[in-house]
Design an enzyme around this catalytic site. Structure first.
Site, PDB file in Angstrom:
ATOM      1  N   THR A 123       6.248  -5.162  -0.774  1.00 10.54           N
ATOM      2  CA  THR A 123       5.981  -6.199  -1.790  1.00 10.54           C
ATOM      3  C   THR A 123       7.278  -6.745  -2.395  1.00 10.54           C
ATOM      4  O   THR A 123       8.298  -6.044  -2.433  1.00 10.54           O
ATOM      5  CB  THR A 123       5.114  -5.586  -2.919  1.00 10.54           C
ATOM      6  OG1 THR A 123       5.075  -6.470  -4.036  1.00 10.54           O
ATOM      7  CG2 THR A 123       5.653  -4.244  -3.412  1.00 10.54           C
ATOM      8  N   ASP A 124       7.206  -7.974  -2.899  1.00 10.38           N
ATOM      9  CA  ASP A 124       8.377  -8.542  -3.588  1.00 10.38           C
ATOM     10  C   ASP A 124       8.691  -7.788  -4.877  1.00 10.38           C
ATOM     11  O   ASP A 124       9.781  -7.905  -5.432  1.00 10.38           O
ATOM     12  CB  ASP A 124       8.175 -10.044  -3.877  1.00 10.38           C
ATOM     13  CG  ASP A 124       6.975 -10.359  -4.764  1.00 10.38           C
ATOM     14  OD1 ASP A 124       6.239  -9.431  -5.155  1.00 10.38           O
ATOM     15  OD2 ASP A 124       6.776 -11.562  -5.065  1.00 10.38           O
ATOM     16  N   GLU A 125       7.723  -6.989  -5.360  1.00  8.86           N
ATOM     17  CA  GLU A 125       7.940  -6.286  -6.642  1.00  8.86           C
ATOM     18  C   GLU A 125       9.035  -5.230  -6.553  1.00  8.86           C
ATOM     19  O   GLU A 125       9.504  -4.746  -7.578  1.00  8.86           O
ATOM     20  CB  GLU A 125       6.634  -5.673  -7.138  1.00  8.86           C
ATOM     21  CG  GLU A 125       5.586  -6.726  -7.418  1.00  8.86           C
ATOM     22  CD  GLU A 125       4.464  -6.274  -8.348  1.00  8.86           C
ATOM     23  OE1 GLU A 125       4.595  -5.228  -8.983  1.00  8.86           O
ATOM     24  OE2 GLU A 125       3.469  -7.006  -8.425  1.00  8.86           O
ATOM     25  N   TYR A 147       3.833   1.393  -9.887  1.00 14.37           N
ATOM     26  CA  TYR A 147       3.395   0.864  -8.584  1.00 14.37           C
ATOM     27  C   TYR A 147       4.602   0.419  -7.748  1.00 14.37           C
ATOM     28  O   TYR A 147       4.784   0.860  -6.611  1.00 14.37           O
ATOM     29  CB  TYR A 147       2.427  -0.323  -8.776  1.00 14.37           C
ATOM     30  CG  TYR A 147       2.306  -1.199  -7.539  1.00 14.37           C
ATOM     31  CD1 TYR A 147       1.691  -0.720  -6.380  1.00 14.37           C
ATOM     32  CD2 TYR A 147       2.841  -2.498  -7.519  1.00 14.37           C
ATOM     33  CE1 TYR A 147       1.605  -1.516  -5.233  1.00 14.37           C
ATOM     34  CE2 TYR A 147       2.756  -3.291  -6.387  1.00 14.37           C
ATOM     35  CZ  TYR A 147       2.140  -2.795  -5.247  1.00 14.37           C
ATOM     36  OH  TYR A 147       2.075  -3.585  -4.114  1.00 14.37           O
ATOM     37  N   LYS A 151       6.228   1.824  -4.162  1.00  8.88           N
ATOM     38  CA  LYS A 151       6.427   1.003  -2.949  1.00  8.88           C
ATOM     39  C   LYS A 151       7.907   1.013  -2.539  1.00  8.88           C
ATOM     40  O   LYS A 151       8.240   1.037  -1.358  1.00  8.88           O
ATOM     41  CB  LYS A 151       5.963  -0.442  -3.189  1.00  8.88           C
ATOM     42  CG  LYS A 151       4.477  -0.612  -3.439  1.00  8.88           C
ATOM     43  CD  LYS A 151       3.606  -0.260  -2.245  1.00  8.88           C
ATOM     44  CE  LYS A 151       3.702  -1.255  -1.116  1.00  8.88           C
ATOM     45  NZ  LYS A 151       2.753  -0.909  -0.002  1.00  8.88           N
TER      46      LYS A 151
HETATM   47  P1  NAD Z   1      -6.173  -3.389  -1.727  1.00 10.67           P
HETATM   48  O1  NAD Z   1      -6.042  -2.581  -2.962  1.00 10.67           O
HETATM   49  O2  NAD Z   1      -7.114  -4.529  -1.688  1.00 10.67           O
HETATM   50  O3  NAD Z   1      -6.570  -2.424  -0.506  1.00 10.67           O
HETATM   51  C1  NAD Z   1      -5.963  -1.184  -0.269  1.00 10.67           C
HETATM   52  C2  NAD Z   1      -6.739  -0.480   0.831  1.00 10.67           C
HETATM   53  O4  NAD Z   1      -6.099   0.767   1.125  1.00 10.67           O
HETATM   54  C3  NAD Z   1      -8.192  -0.155   0.456  1.00 10.67           C
HETATM   55  O5  NAD Z   1      -9.048  -0.470   1.519  1.00 10.67           O
HETATM   56  C4  NAD Z   1      -8.159   1.345   0.206  1.00 10.67           C
HETATM   57  O6  NAD Z   1      -9.393   1.987   0.468  1.00 10.67           O
HETATM   58  C5  NAD Z   1      -7.081   1.787   1.190  1.00 10.67           C
HETATM   59  N1  NAD Z   1      -6.450   3.062   0.810  1.00 10.67           N
HETATM   60  C6  NAD Z   1      -5.951   3.391  -0.406  1.00 10.67           C
HETATM   61  N2  NAD Z   1      -5.475   4.657  -0.374  1.00 10.67           N
HETATM   62  C7  NAD Z   1      -5.647   5.102   0.897  1.00 10.67           C
HETATM   63  C8  NAD Z   1      -5.336   6.318   1.568  1.00 10.67           C
HETATM   64  N3  NAD Z   1      -4.752   7.333   0.912  1.00 10.67           N
HETATM   65  N4  NAD Z   1      -5.645   6.431   2.870  1.00 10.67           N
HETATM   66  C9  NAD Z   1      -6.249   5.409   3.533  1.00 10.67           C
HETATM   67  N5  NAD Z   1      -6.579   4.247   2.952  1.00 10.67           N
HETATM   68  C10 NAD Z   1      -6.285   4.088   1.647  1.00 10.67           C
HETATM   69  O7  NAD Z   1      -4.705  -3.832  -1.339  1.00 10.67           O
HETATM   70  P2  NAD Z   1      -4.138  -5.241  -0.813  1.00 10.67           P
HETATM   71  O8  NAD Z   1      -3.996  -6.168  -1.952  1.00 10.67           O
HETATM   72  O9  NAD Z   1      -4.922  -5.642   0.379  1.00 10.67           O
HETATM   73  O10 NAD Z   1      -2.674  -4.786  -0.362  1.00 10.67           O
HETATM   74  C11 NAD Z   1      -2.417  -4.285   0.930  1.00 10.67           C
HETATM   75  C12 NAD Z   1      -0.955  -3.932   1.041  1.00 10.67           C
HETATM   76  O11 NAD Z   1      -0.165  -5.097   0.780  1.00 10.67           O
HETATM   77  C13 NAD Z   1      -0.492  -2.886   0.030  1.00 10.67           C
HETATM   78  O12 NAD Z   1       0.414  -2.028   0.675  1.00 10.67           O
HETATM   79  C14 NAD Z   1       0.202  -3.683  -1.055  1.00 10.67           C
HETATM   80  O13 NAD Z   1       1.208  -2.922  -1.688  1.00 10.67           O
HETATM   81  C15 NAD Z   1       0.774  -4.829  -0.253  1.00 10.67           C
HETATM   82  N6  NAD Z   1       0.937  -6.103  -0.987  1.00 10.67           N
HETATM   83  C16 NAD Z   1      -0.115  -6.682  -1.619  1.00 10.67           C
HETATM   84  C17 NAD Z   1       0.066  -7.935  -2.243  1.00 10.67           C
HETATM   85  C18 NAD Z   1      -1.063  -8.637  -2.932  1.00 10.67           C
HETATM   86  O14 NAD Z   1      -0.826  -9.682  -3.539  1.00 10.67           O
HETATM   87  N7  NAD Z   1      -2.290  -8.168  -2.872  1.00 10.67           N
HETATM   88  C19 NAD Z   1       1.324  -8.549  -2.207  1.00 10.67           C
HETATM   89  C20 NAD Z   1       2.385  -7.894  -1.584  1.00 10.67           C
HETATM   90  C21 NAD Z   1       2.176  -6.687  -0.952  1.00 10.67           C
HETATM   91  O1  DAU Z   2       3.913  -9.618  -6.103  1.00 10.36           O
HETATM   92  C1  DAU Z   2       3.136  -8.888  -5.207  1.00 10.36           C
HETATM   93  C2  DAU Z   2       2.176  -8.024  -5.984  1.00 10.36           C
HETATM   94  O2  DAU Z   2       1.208  -8.891  -6.551  1.00 10.36           O
HETATM   95  C3  DAU Z   2       1.505  -6.931  -5.157  1.00 10.36           C
HETATM   96  O3  DAU Z   2       2.474  -6.059  -4.675  1.00 10.36           O
HETATM   97  C4  DAU Z   2       0.469  -6.179  -5.991  1.00 10.36           C
HETATM   98  O4  DAU Z   2      -0.237  -5.236  -5.185  1.00 10.36           O
HETATM   99  C5  DAU Z   2      -0.508  -7.176  -6.564  1.00 10.36           C
HETATM  100  O5  DAU Z   2      -1.427  -6.503  -7.422  1.00 10.36           O
HETATM  101  C6  DAU Z   2       0.215  -8.274  -7.336  1.00 10.36           C
HETATM  102  O6  DAU Z   2       0.809  -7.741  -8.553  1.00 10.36           O
HETATM  103  P1  DAU Z   2       0.809  -8.584  -9.924  1.00 10.36           P
HETATM  104  O7  DAU Z   2       0.923  -7.644 -11.041  1.00 10.36           O
HETATM  105  O8  DAU Z   2       1.747  -9.719  -9.868  1.00 10.36           O
HETATM  106  O9  DAU Z   2      -0.696  -9.203  -9.821  1.00 10.36           O
HETATM  107  P2  DAU Z   2      -1.874  -9.301 -10.883  1.00 10.36           P
HETATM  108  O10 DAU Z   2      -2.949 -10.106 -10.244  1.00 10.36           O
HETATM  109  O11 DAU Z   2      -2.254  -7.993 -11.476  1.00 10.36           O
HETATM  110  O12 DAU Z   2      -1.219 -10.162 -12.046  1.00 10.36           O
HETATM  111  C7  DAU Z   2      -0.645 -11.438 -11.777  1.00 10.36           C
HETATM  112  C8  DAU Z   2      -0.096 -11.980 -13.083  1.00 10.36           C
HETATM  113  O13 DAU Z   2      -1.195 -12.231 -13.984  1.00 10.36           O
HETATM  114  C9  DAU Z   2       0.813 -11.016 -13.808  1.00 10.36           C
HETATM  115  O14 DAU Z   2       1.867 -11.742 -14.426  1.00 10.36           O
HETATM  116  C10 DAU Z   2      -0.052 -10.380 -14.869  1.00 10.36           C
HETATM  117  C11 DAU Z   2      -1.045 -11.482 -15.207  1.00 10.36           C
HETATM  118  N1  DAU Z   2      -2.390 -11.026 -15.592  1.00 10.36           N
HETATM  119  C12 DAU Z   2      -3.031 -10.150 -14.782  1.00 10.36           C
HETATM  120  C13 DAU Z   2      -4.280  -9.687 -15.099  1.00 10.36           C
HETATM  121  C14 DAU Z   2      -5.011  -8.712 -14.193  1.00 10.36           C
HETATM  122  C15 DAU Z   2      -2.976 -11.489 -16.779  1.00 10.36           C
HETATM  123  O15 DAU Z   2      -2.391 -12.309 -17.508  1.00 10.36           O
HETATM  124  N2  DAU Z   2      -4.222 -11.031 -17.088  1.00 10.36           N
HETATM  125  C16 DAU Z   2      -4.902 -10.142 -16.306  1.00 10.36           C
HETATM  126  O16 DAU Z   2      -6.048  -9.750 -16.674  1.00 10.36           O
END
Ligand code: NAD
Ligand code: DAU
Length: 334
Positions: A123-125, A147, A151
């Site tokens: 992730t970019d985080e 988190y 990562k």
């Molecule tokens: P998500 O939370 O929707 O899904 C995570 C999945 O992993 C679920 O299906 C869960 O059951 C499974 N899981 C969790 N723990 C596990 C374990 N111990 N063994 C096997 N399976 C397990 O996540 P997402 O948003 O689809 O993210 C997927 C990946 O991309 C993650 O690694 C996350 O860090 C990364 N990522 C997400 C975002 C985003 O915006 N959602 C952005 C950048 C990177």
């Molecule tokens: O940048 C990549 C990441 O993006 C991934 O690695 C993470 O898995 C994913 O959860 C996401 O993280 P963020 O914290 O950026 O996403 P989130 O949707 O939780 O929040 C996006 C922005 O919105 C953040 O600035 C917090 C704000 N927010 C979020 C929630 C849930 C609110 O203002 N209110 C809310 O209720």
């Protein structure tokens, strides 16, 4: 090609599996997923009978199980993780277990069975927050939440397996994804579904935090590019070039749904809230990738998907949210 996809029942993993099976009908995918609160078999209902697809319920921390599966594949793509920043602030243990130790188990398996590639979905985080300019793959790592720290630790383990053992590891670092099947705790699906139900949208702090939004299928095509053209040991940023402050995003969602801005409810800020994320993605672009879809168009499509799939998200919110968000609101309003 035989690929072990972990976490394939989550948001990005399920979109990726559907994308790959459609684009490469001869590829075989095994999906290992623990089915945590975020994993949902319904996300892949349409492909569950595909003969090139197999689902196994299990934990990436289970060495024996991972070993058995890894023996039958030649690629691993690790999506499995605990992913929600707010949850990591409340409880970090599961993040460290899955995101760090789980990655270690997968790397060990890839080493043992001499896999052709291991792709870590990061992730970019990991770079932390940036006020001006954009992060490159060389930028320093400065994670701010449990988190992102978990990562980052996983990324460092991946790097060490490349340097020490020559394991062909690649890392993708993407910005915030949005699209169908995203669990309704993340801001876009949370705000869309709350607005549909005329419930308040809890906007953290001053609402000026900036995220760079990437349509999930553009992330999938980025990972596809890394799978086919990526170089061992390299890291690839995947961003959408759609930077927008949370307040702007919130108003856009309300406008699409024709709902009043009075639904916006300012609440206390997230602890350690990163101000802005921004990525330079030239490295992946040099391999031929670029995001194809436009933000306004895909955000509208995403809103429509949540309108059309109320059954999918309604029960998820009913199960978990009452308990979790009561706790969360208490924390935010203190
Ligand atoms: P998500 O939370 O929707 O899904 C995570 C999945 O992993 C679920 O299906 C869960 O059951 C499974 N899981 C969790 N723990 C596990 C374990 N111990 N063994 C096997 N399976 C397990 O996540 P997402 O948003 O689809 O993210 C997927 C990946 O991309 C993650 O690694 C996350 O860090 C990364 N990522 C997400 C975002 C985003 O915006 N959602 C952005 C950048 C990177
Ligand atoms: O940048 C990549 C990441 O993006 C991934 O690695 C993470 O898995 C994913 O959860 C996401 O993280 P963020 O914290 O950026 O996403 P989130 O949707 O939780 O929040 C996006 C922005 O919105 C953040 O600035 C917090 C704000 N927010 C979020 C929630 C849930 C609110 O203002 N209110 C809310 O209720």
């Amino acid at each position: 090609m035989k690929i072990l996809v972990t976490g394939g029942c989550g948001f990005i993993g399920s979109n990726f599996i559907r994308y790959i099976l459609k684009k490469y009908p001869s590829y075989k995918i095994i999906n290992l997923d623990k089915l945590t609160y975020a994993g949902n078999l319904e996300n892949l209902k349409d492909i569950e009978k595909n003969r090139n697809y197999k689902f196994i319920k299990g934990d990436i921390c289970n060495k024996e199980l991972v070993g058995k599966i890894a023996n039958n594949v030649d690629y691993i793509i690790n999506f499995a993780a605990e992913t929600h920043v707010d949850r990591s602030i409340l409880e970090a243990g599961s993040f460290i277990k899955t995101d760090v130790y789980g990655t270690h188990i997968l790397l060990e398996a890839a080493k043992k069975y001499h896999h052709k590639k291991y792709i870590q979905i990061s992730t970019d985080e990991v770079y932390g927050s940036i006020d001006k300019g954009s992060f490159t793959e060389e930028s320093r790592l400065k994670p701010n939440s449990p988190y992102s720290a978990s990562k980052t630790s996983a990324d460092l383990l991946c790097r060490s397996y490349f340097v020490t053992y020559g394991l062909p590891v690649m890392i993708t670092r993407s910005s915030n994804n949005y699209g169908p099947y995203q669990y309704p705790e993340k801001v876009i699906p949370l705000f869309i579904t709350n607005a549909i139900e005329n419930k308040p949208l809890p906007l953290y702090g001053d609402g000026k935090n900036v995220r760079d939004w990437l349509y999930v299928l553009d992330n999938c095509s980025g990972i596809d590019t890394v799978l086919h053209k990526g170089i061992a040991g390299e890291i690839y940023n995947i961003g959408g070039s759609n930077e927008i402050a949370n307040i702007g995003l919130t108003k856009t969602i309300l406008k699409i749904l024709n709902k009043p801005t009075s639904l916006i409810k300012p609440v206390a800020d997230r602890l350690g809230h990163d101000r802005r994320y921004s990525l330079k993605c030239n490295k992946l672009m040099k391999l031929g990738w670029k995001p194809k879809r436009k933000f306004e168009e895909t955000l509208r499509e995403t809103v429509e998907w949540y309108i059309d799939n109320k059954n999918w998200w309604k029960k998820l919110k009913d199960i978990d949210f009452n308990k979790y968000y009561k706790k969360q609101y208490k924390l935010s309003n203190e």
